[in-house]
Enzyme design. Structure first.
Site, mmCIF file in Angstrom:
data_model
loop_
_atom_site.group_PDB
_atom_site.id
_atom_site.type_symbol
_atom_site.label_atom_id
_atom_site.label_comp_id
_atom_site.label_asym_id
_atom_site.label_seq_id
_atom_site.Cartn_x
_atom_site.Cartn_y
_atom_site.Cartn_z
ATOM 1 N N SER A 1 5.100 -4.363 -4.721
ATOM 2 C CA SER A 1 5.785 -3.658 -5.812
ATOM 3 C C SER A 1 7.286 -3.906 -5.700
ATOM 4 O O SER A 1 7.784 -4.188 -4.600
ATOM 5 C CB SER A 1 5.524 -2.152 -5.681
ATOM 6 O OG SER A 1 6.373 -1.418 -6.550
ATOM 7 N N TYR B 1 5.640 6.065 -1.467
ATOM 8 C CA TYR B 1 5.162 4.819 -2.075
ATOM 9 C C TYR B 1 5.998 3.631 -1.607
ATOM 10 O O TYR B 1 5.455 2.614 -1.168
ATOM 11 C CB TYR B 1 5.212 4.945 -3.602
ATOM 12 C CG TYR B 1 4.717 3.719 -4.341
ATOM 13 C CD1 TYR B 1 3.363 3.419 -4.392
ATOM 14 C CD2 TYR B 1 5.602 2.869 -5.008
ATOM 15 C CE1 TYR B 1 2.900 2.296 -5.070
ATOM 16 C CE2 TYR B 1 5.160 1.745 -5.693
ATOM 17 C CZ TYR B 1 3.796 1.466 -5.725
ATOM 18 O OH TYR B 1 3.355 0.355 -6.401
#
Ligand SMILES: NC(=O)c1ccc[n+]([C@@H]2O[C@H](COP(=O)([O-])OP(=O)(O)OC[C@H]3O[C@@H](n4cnc5c(N)ncnc54)[C@H](OP(=O)(O)O)[C@@H]3O)[C@@H](O)[C@H]2O)c1
Length: 227
Positions: free
Chosen positions: A127, A140
């Site tokens: 990501s 995250y």
């Protein structure tokens, strides 16, 4: 046809990746939503569901034991919640790491003999949050930084065995996950500003089809305003 296992194939980037590889690979479609996996399998020429809860390591081991050779492993399954560290509980840290890191490491470990047998390719869907850690993205972003470290070590350890490892770093992508993220952020959902899952899948396909003498280690993909 070569065999590819895609986790998170029931939705989002994983499902798009399955469609992108459908003409060139026999596909195992990972996920938990058996109806969604069956519907996707029915749509594709050579695909079958591989329904496994990634946190159930006994089930994972049993499912992985059936594979003696594997050409491509795409780790797309993941979870994301956004909020300040002040509100990030130990349970959130654990559940985020459990899917985004531990399940990736354990599934890869179980499949290493099959991947070595095929001199296979591993693609890890990371990501933008695995490149820069911004406020609100604590568990995250940390899990995705950990995933980068995992990929780098795996590449170093297994390159001699012929395994190639690619980390793919997409920006915001128009999927269910992004809807959860935008709800957490309290912002509008604006899909025209996000990558299409098909565009991320195309980059994953590029990693899978890298020339024999090329090791694509990282692909970073940002959206650009075209719609
Ligand atoms: N969407 C974005 O903006 C974005 C941006 C950058 C990176 N990423 C990364 O891209 C990857 C795919 O994200 P996405 O947007 O496609 O997410 P998504 O649409 O929310 O899909 C998540 C997938 O992960 C699977 N999954 C989650 N927990 C699981 C578990 N415990 N066991 C088995 N499968 C599980 C889900 O399976 P079931 O539905 O069958 O349970 C589903 O197929 C993730 O690694 C994410 O971090 C996403």
């Amino acid at each position: 046809m070569p065999l590819a296992l895609i986790t998170g194939a029931s939705r989002g980037i994983g499902a798009a990746t399955a469609r992108a590889l459908a003409d060139t690979h026999t596909l195992l479609l990972g996920g938990r939503d058996e109806a969604a996996l069956a519907a996707l399998a029915a749509e594709l020429p050579d695909a079958r569901p591989w329904p496994v809860e990634l946190t159930d390591h006994a089930a994972l081991a049993a499912a992985a034991a059936e594979l003696s050779t594997l050409d491509v492993l795409v780790h797309s399954a993941g979870v994301a919640r956004v909020g300040p560290l002040a509100a990030a509980s130990a349970d959130l840290w654990r559940s985020t790491y459990e899917i985004n890191v531990v399940a990736v490491a354990e599934l890869t470990r179980l499949l290493l003999p099959a991947l070595r047998a095929a001199r296979g390719r591993v693609v890890l869907v990371n990501s933008g949050a695995g490149k820069s850690a911004n406020p609100g993205w604590g568990p995250y972003a940390a899990s995705k930084f950990a995933l980068t470290a995992y990929a780098d070590v795996l590449r170093g350890e297994e390159e001699a065995a012929g395994i190639r490892v690619t980390s793919v770093f997409p920006g915001r992508t128009d999927t269910d996950m992004q809807r959860v993220v935008r709800a957490d952020e309290g912002g509008d959902y604006e899909p025209a500003k996000y990558l299409r899952p098909e565009s991320v899948a195309e980059s994953i396909r590029t990693a899978v089809f890298a020339a024999d003498d090329a090791h694509l280690t990282e692909l970073v993909i940002r959206s650009r305003p075209v719609r």
